[in-house]
Design a protein around this motif. Structure first.
Motif, PDB file in Angstrom:
ATOM      1  N   ILE A   1      -1.939  -1.463  16.301  1.00  0.00           N
ATOM      2  CA  ILE A   1      -3.008  -1.137  15.354  1.00  0.00           C
ATOM      3  C   ILE A   1      -2.464  -0.218  14.253  1.00  0.00           C
ATOM      4  O   ILE A   1      -2.783  -0.378  13.071  1.00  0.00           O
ATOM      5  CB  ILE A   1      -4.202  -0.493  16.093  1.00  0.00           C
ATOM      6  CG1 ILE A   1      -4.891  -1.551  16.967  1.00  0.00           C
ATOM      7  CG2 ILE A   1      -5.201   0.121  15.106  1.00  0.00           C
ATOM      8  CD1 ILE A   1      -5.931  -1.015  17.917  1.00  0.00           C
ATOM      9  N   LEU A   2      -1.603   0.729  14.660  1.00  0.00           N
ATOM     10  CA  LEU A   2      -0.989   1.635  13.683  1.00  0.00           C
ATOM     11  C   LEU A   2      -0.138   0.869  12.662  1.00  0.00           C
ATOM     12  O   LEU A   2      -0.195   1.132  11.461  1.00  0.00           O
ATOM     13  CB  LEU A   2      -0.111   2.655  14.405  1.00  0.00           C
ATOM     14  CG  LEU A   2      -0.769   3.981  14.786  1.00  0.00           C
ATOM     15  CD1 LEU A   2       0.171   4.789  15.661  1.00  0.00           C
ATOM     16  CD2 LEU A   2      -1.146   4.771  13.539  1.00  0.00           C
ATOM     17  N   LEU A   3       0.642  -0.085  13.177  1.00  0.00           N
ATOM     18  CA  LEU A   3       1.492  -0.874  12.278  1.00  0.00           C
ATOM     19  C   LEU A   3       0.638  -1.677  11.306  1.00  0.00           C
ATOM     20  O   LEU A   3       0.931  -1.777  10.119  1.00  0.00           O
ATOM     21  CB  LEU A   3       2.391  -1.819  13.087  1.00  0.00           C
ATOM     22  CG  LEU A   3       3.513  -1.150  13.890  1.00  0.00           C
ATOM     23  CD1 LEU A   3       4.320  -2.190  14.631  1.00  0.00           C
ATOM     24  CD2 LEU A   3       4.411  -0.322  12.967  1.00  0.00           C
ATOM     25  N   GLN A   4      -0.451  -2.234  11.829  1.00  0.00           N
ATOM     26  CA  GLN A   4      -1.361  -3.005  10.981  1.00  0.00           C
ATOM     27  C   GLN A   4      -1.957  -2.100   9.903  1.00  0.00           C
ATOM     28  O   GLN A   4      -2.075  -2.495   8.738  1.00  0.00           O
ATOM     29  CB  GLN A   4      -2.472  -3.622  11.844  1.00  0.00           C
ATOM     30  CG  GLN A   4      -3.308  -4.666  11.137  1.00  0.00           C
ATOM     31  CD  GLN A   4      -2.444  -5.810  10.594  1.00  0.00           C
ATOM     32  OE1 GLN A   4      -1.587  -6.340  11.291  1.00  0.00           O
ATOM     33  NE2 GLN A   4      -2.656  -6.184   9.330  1.00  0.00           N
ATOM     34  N   PHE A   5      -2.289  -0.880  10.317  1.00  0.00           N
ATOM     35  CA  PHE A   5      -2.836   0.118   9.397  1.00  0.00           C
ATOM     36  C   PHE A   5      -1.840   0.386   8.262  1.00  0.00           C
ATOM     37  O   PHE A   5      -2.200   0.439   7.088  1.00  0.00           O
ATOM     38  CB  PHE A   5      -3.144   1.399  10.182  1.00  0.00           C
ATOM     39  CG  PHE A   5      -3.505   2.584   9.332  1.00  0.00           C
ATOM     40  CD1 PHE A   5      -4.775   2.709   8.798  1.00  0.00           C
ATOM     41  CD2 PHE A   5      -2.570   3.585   9.070  1.00  0.00           C
ATOM     42  CE1 PHE A   5      -5.123   3.806   8.024  1.00  0.00           C
ATOM     43  CE2 PHE A   5      -2.906   4.680   8.294  1.00  0.00           C
ATOM     44  CZ  PHE A   5      -4.185   4.784   7.767  1.00  0.00           C
ATOM     45  N   ALA A   6      -0.567   0.518   8.649  1.00  0.00           N
ATOM     46  CA  ALA A   6       0.472   0.759   7.652  1.00  0.00           C
ATOM     47  C   ALA A   6       0.552  -0.405   6.672  1.00  0.00           C
ATOM     48  O   ALA A   6       0.625  -0.219   5.455  1.00  0.00           O
ATOM     49  CB  ALA A   6       1.813   0.978   8.346  1.00  0.00           C
ATOM     50  N   LYS A   7       0.505  -1.621   7.213  1.00  0.00           N
ATOM     51  CA  LYS A   7       0.593  -2.811   6.356  1.00  0.00           C
ATOM     52  C   LYS A   7      -0.607  -2.917   5.434  1.00  0.00           C
ATOM     53  O   LYS A   7      -0.472  -3.176   4.230  1.00  0.00           O
ATOM     54  CB  LYS A   7       0.684  -4.070   7.227  1.00  0.00           C
ATOM     55  CG  LYS A   7       2.104  -4.352   7.665  1.00  0.00           C
ATOM     56  CD  LYS A   7       2.163  -5.566   8.587  1.00  0.00           C
ATOM     57  CE  LYS A   7       3.471  -5.549   9.354  1.00  0.00           C
ATOM     58  NZ  LYS A   7       3.349  -6.171  10.672  1.00  0.00           N
ATOM     59  N   ASP A   8      -1.793  -2.699   6.005  1.00  0.00           N
ATOM     60  CA  ASP A   8      -3.016  -2.842   5.218  1.00  0.00           C
ATOM     61  C   ASP A   8      -3.064  -1.857   4.051  1.00  0.00           C
ATOM     62  O   ASP A   8      -3.699  -2.110   3.038  1.00  0.00           O
ATOM     63  CB  ASP A   8      -4.249  -2.621   6.104  1.00  0.00           C
ATOM     64  CG  ASP A   8      -4.442  -3.771   7.076  1.00  0.00           C
ATOM     65  OD1 ASP A   8      -3.775  -4.813   6.879  1.00  0.00           O
ATOM     66  OD2 ASP A   8      -5.234  -3.631   8.029  1.00  0.00           O
ATOM     67  N   ASN A   9      -2.415  -0.717   4.236  1.00  0.00           N
ATOM     68  CA  ASN A   9      -2.487   0.307   3.202  1.00  0.00           C
ATOM     69  C   ASN A   9      -1.196   0.451   2.405  1.00  0.00           C
ATOM     70  O   ASN A   9      -1.000   1.445   1.704  1.00  0.00           O
ATOM     71  CB  ASN A   9      -2.873   1.649   3.829  1.00  0.00           C
ATOM     72  CG  ASN A   9      -4.289   1.611   4.376  1.00  0.00           C
ATOM     73  OD1 ASN A   9      -5.262   1.632   3.623  1.00  0.00           O
ATOM     74  ND2 ASN A   9      -4.409   1.506   5.680  1.00  0.00           N
TER      75      ASN A   9
END
Lengths: 179, 251
Positions: free
Chosen positions: A110-118
């Motif tokens: 989820i953290l990695l996805q957060f990084a990608k999304d932002n």
């Protein structure tokens, strides 16, 4: 008991014997299974990370049928979650339990996805921003428990996906992604 | 027949025998033809009837049950085989086989909750929930019919009567008379206590505890020590189905 109205309780919650730890193994296993699912579901929808075993946790008491889980039963259900890696005792006395409604690995994803999304694949963000910043608003990371976040960060650090660096105070501890 | 001597006499006798045989064959043929014709008329009438009321048979459980009764009266079992005109015409065999499979499924899925004994009513409700997208309604009669077909498999599916209720058993446990009486008693409130069993059934305490322990071990009962009066209650999920409980829906 704020904002809990939308949570739909399973039928067994209204059946008194489910509040007594069952002596027969097969029956007990099924009972524990149902409670485990209920606890995880509930914590997930209500965003609860810590359950105090002696606390007035809403699931531990059903006032309508006048039943309350015994200490023994509470410990049995939480221990079952711990043995599955879905929870962890926070103290030796087993008074507080940390609930992983996502496993640490999933939190890391989820953290990695957060990084990608932002667009933070190569960027820097503070822990405070992850937990309470505008970017995480409405995501599952909002208000994430500090211990759980640290675990996920450590896991990603080991994999070389990010670096945690300390600031002058705990407040401005930050991370640099390198996804 | 008067015996006549000579070749001529023998020939006449042989000819007479032939004629008798022919006549006999004729009579038999006429009889079978008539029977065949009657049968085919009957069959076509039944088919006509079934075709005409196909939808009723499929959709209306009461009609279906009457149709079964009628078939039973004339000695036809539409479920006896999946081949033949019933199956082709109505798919009625398939209907019950499907029900049977679903019933086995539900019994297995709920076994950890009820120890393999389930209220027929609850079984029907679960079956309906499961088939809700499906056309037509399922009645208890349909369930019973499907279960009776399951017996062929020898898997121990059986319907037992306890008091006024029918329970479907999917485990080989034999319930003795004592267990039955306890289940019947439990139908009132969904649970019993040792005291209640002793008092209402006039049993010794040993007998009551023994029977309750067996039911507990079989997974048919669950204990509840949480009531204010401090008396242990034995609950029976098979008589007070969890799915029909009323209480809090949300916190």
């Amino acid at each position: 008991m704020q904002k809990l109205r939308e949570f739909k309780l399973p039928n067994f919650f209204n059946y008194p014997p489910y509040f007594t730890l069952q002596p027969v193994r097969d029956t007990r296993e099924k009972q524990i299974q149902l409670w485990k699912e209920l606890i995880i579901d509930y914590c997930k929808t209500q965003k609860i990370f810590v359950i105090g075993i002696e606390d007035e946790f809403p699931l531990f008491t059903n006032t309508v049928i006048e039943r309350s889980l015994t200490h023994e039963a509470r410990e049995a259900f939480l221990s079952a979650l711990v043995s599955e890696g879905r929870a962890e005792w926070m103290d030796k006395g087993r008074r507080k339990c940390l609930i992983f409604w996502h496993r640490i690995q999933d939190w890391a994803d989820i953290l990695l996805q957060f990084a990608k999304d932002n667009g933070l694949e190569d960027g820097v963000v503070t822990i405070e921003e992850i937990r309470f910043g505008t970017e995480s608003q409405g995501t599952e990371l909002q208000g994430i428990d500090r211990t759980i976040l640290n675990r996920a960060l450590k896991l990603l650090e080991q994999k070389g996906k990010l670096v945690v660096f300390k600031g002058t105070s705990t407040d401005d501890e930050g991370i640099k992604f390198s996804v | 027949m008067r015996r006549r001597p000579g070749i001529g006499g023998l020939q006449t006798a042989a000819a007479a025998r032939d004629q008798y045989r022919l006549l006999g064959e004729n009579v038999a043929k006429i009889r079978t033809d008539m029977m065949k014709e009657q049968l085919s008329t009957f069959r076509s009438q039944l088919e006509d009837f079934a075709r005409k009321h196909k939808n009723d048979i499929r959709k209306n459980p009461a009609f279906r049950s009457q149709f079964h009764e009628m078939c039973a009266k004339v000695g036809v079992d539409p479920l006896a085989s999946n081949k033949g005109f019933w199956a082709e015409l109505l798919g009625i065999g398939d209907f019950y086989y499907e029900l049977g499979v679903q019933i086995v499924d539900i019994c297995l899925a709920t076994r950890p909750l009820n120890g393999g004994l389930i209220n027929l009513q609850e079984l029907c409700n679960l079956l309906r929930q499961r088939r809700k997208s499906d056309r037509g309604v399922v009645s208890e009669d349909d369930c019973l019919r499907a279960i009776s077909k399951l017996k062929v498999l020898g898997s121990g599916f059986e319907v037992i009567s306890v008091g006024k209720k029918k329970l479907v058993r999917s485990v080989p446990t034999e319930l003795n008379k004592d267990h039955n009486e306890i289940l019947e008693l439990a139908q009132g409130q969904g649970f019993v206590t040792v005291d209640q069993v002793e008092r209402r059934l006039s049993w010794t305490s040993g007998r009551a505890i023994d029977a309750l322990d067996t039911l507990l071990d079989d997974g048919l009962a669950m204990i509840d020590d949480g009531h204010k009066d401090g008396k242990r209650r034995y609950w029976f999920p098979c008589v007070s189905p969890i799915s029909s409980l009323t209480g809090t829906d949300s916190l």
